[in-house]
Design a protein around this motif. Sequence first.
Motif, mmCIF file in Angstrom:
data_model
loop_
_atom_site.group_PDB
_atom_site.id
_atom_site.type_symbol
_atom_site.label_atom_id
_atom_site.label_comp_id
_atom_site.label_asym_id
_atom_site.label_seq_id
_atom_site.Cartn_x
_atom_site.Cartn_y
_atom_site.Cartn_z
ATOM 1 N N GLU A 1 0.831 -1.208 0.000
ATOM 2 C CA GLU A 1 0.000 0.000 0.000
ATOM 3 C C GLU A 1 0.861 1.252 0.000
ATOM 4 N N SER B 1 -3.527 2.081 -2.125
ATOM 5 C CA SER B 1 -4.491 1.222 -1.439
ATOM 6 C C SER B 1 -5.279 0.332 -2.389
ATOM 7 N N ASP B 2 -5.502 0.772 -3.634
ATOM 8 C CA ASP B 2 -6.310 -0.031 -4.561
ATOM 9 C C ASP B 2 -5.658 -1.378 -4.846
ATOM 10 N N ARG C 1 -5.596 -3.548 -1.697
ATOM 11 C CA ARG C 1 -6.927 -4.097 -1.418
ATOM 12 C C ARG C 1 -7.235 -5.257 -2.360
ATOM 13 N N THR C 2 -6.859 -5.113 -3.617
ATOM 14 C CA THR C 2 -7.098 -6.187 -4.584
ATOM 15 C C THR C 2 -6.305 -7.431 -4.230
ATOM 16 N N ARG D 1 -7.976 -9.233 -1.369
ATOM 17 C CA ARG D 1 -9.160 -9.985 -1.797
ATOM 18 C C ARG D 1 -8.765 -11.272 -2.499
ATOM 19 N N HIS E 1 -8.575 -6.912 4.167
ATOM 20 C CA HIS E 1 -7.696 -5.810 3.743
ATOM 21 C C HIS E 1 -7.531 -4.811 4.870
ATOM 22 N N ARG E 2 -6.311 -4.496 4.952
ATOM 23 C CA ARG E 2 -5.442 -5.202 5.819
ATOM 24 C C ARG E 2 -5.749 -4.773 7.218
#
Length: 314
Positions: free
Chosen positions: A168, A173-174, A177-178, A181, A187-188
Motif C-alpha cells: 500500500e 491502497s487499490d 486491497r485487490t 481480496r 484488507h489489511r
Amino acid sequence: MRNSIGLILYPAFQVLSLGVSTVFEFANKNAGETVYDVTLLSAGGGAVPSSLGFGVDTEAFSERVFDTVIVVGDNIAAPATEGVVDYLRCAARTSRRIAATCTGAFVLAEAGLLDGRRATTHWFFARTLQRDYPAIRVEEDRIFIVDGPIWTSAGMSAGIDLALALVEKDLGSDIARTVARQLVVYHRRAGGQSQFSALLELDAKSDRVQTALVYAKNNLKAELSVEELAGAANLSPRQFSRVFREETGQSPGKAVERLRVEAARLMMESGKHPIDLIARDTGFGDRERMRRAFLRAFGQPPQAIKRTASAAHS
C-alpha cells in the motif's frame, strides 16, 4: 518503479513466514509488471531447513543492496548468528526499509536496530523481548509497527498484514486491497489493531453461539438484547442464555460489551473519530456508558487510549 526485496531465512525458520512473498507476487500480477523482485537469502546460501524440515534454496549474503530487507521468524526466538547480525547492520545503512516478522524482531534487536524504537512481536514472546532489550519500546498488543525505516509485525500471519502495508505504501491502497481480496484475507488489519480478538477469546463451541456472536459484531449499533441474539441463534432466550454462559463463561451482555469495546478501541487507534461518534457507532449510545466500559476493560478511559494512539501516529 522496481523494488528489490531480500528475505532472510535461517535454520528452522517458520514455514508460514514465506507467505509474505505471495503478497509481493500478487502485487506484481496486479501491477502488470515486476514491481517486486524477491530474493531468498541466508548467511551461507544453499538449502536452508525450515521448521518442518524441508529445505528452501537461498542465495548467500553479498554486497548487493536491497531496497527492503525482511528477516523472518522462527518458533522459539533462537539467537541470531553473527553473520546475520552483521549483514543486517550493513543493510540498515544501505536499504530503504528493514522489516521483521514475528520473532524476527529478536534478530533486529540483536543487531541493535530497534534501540530507542517502538516495535512488536508475537504476544507470547513480547515480554521476553522487552526484558532482554530494555532500550526497545515493545508494544505487545499490536499487529505491526512502523518506526521510521524499521517495520516489525506480530505472529506469522501478521506478516501478511505488514507485507500488504508495504504494498500500500509503494503502490497505493487499490492494489493492496485487490491483493488482499485475491488472497482471501481482510484488507489489511490496521497496524494498531490488537493481536487479540474478542471473538476468539470468547471461544464459542457451537455454531449457534458463534453465529450469534458474529451477528453481534456485525450489528453493534443495534440494541443486541438477549432476545435478538437468541433469534440469530435460533434458540429461545432462556436456552440461549444458558448455552451461551456454558460455552463462554459469561453473559451475553458482557460479551457484547467486549465486542463494542474492541470495535471502539480500533476506531480510536486507526483514525481521528470524535469520541461521541465512536460511542454511537459501536452501540454504546453515549460517551459516559462507553467510558465506564473502558474502565472495566482497560482500567483507563477512552480519552487516555485516544491520546496514546494519537501520539503513536505523530
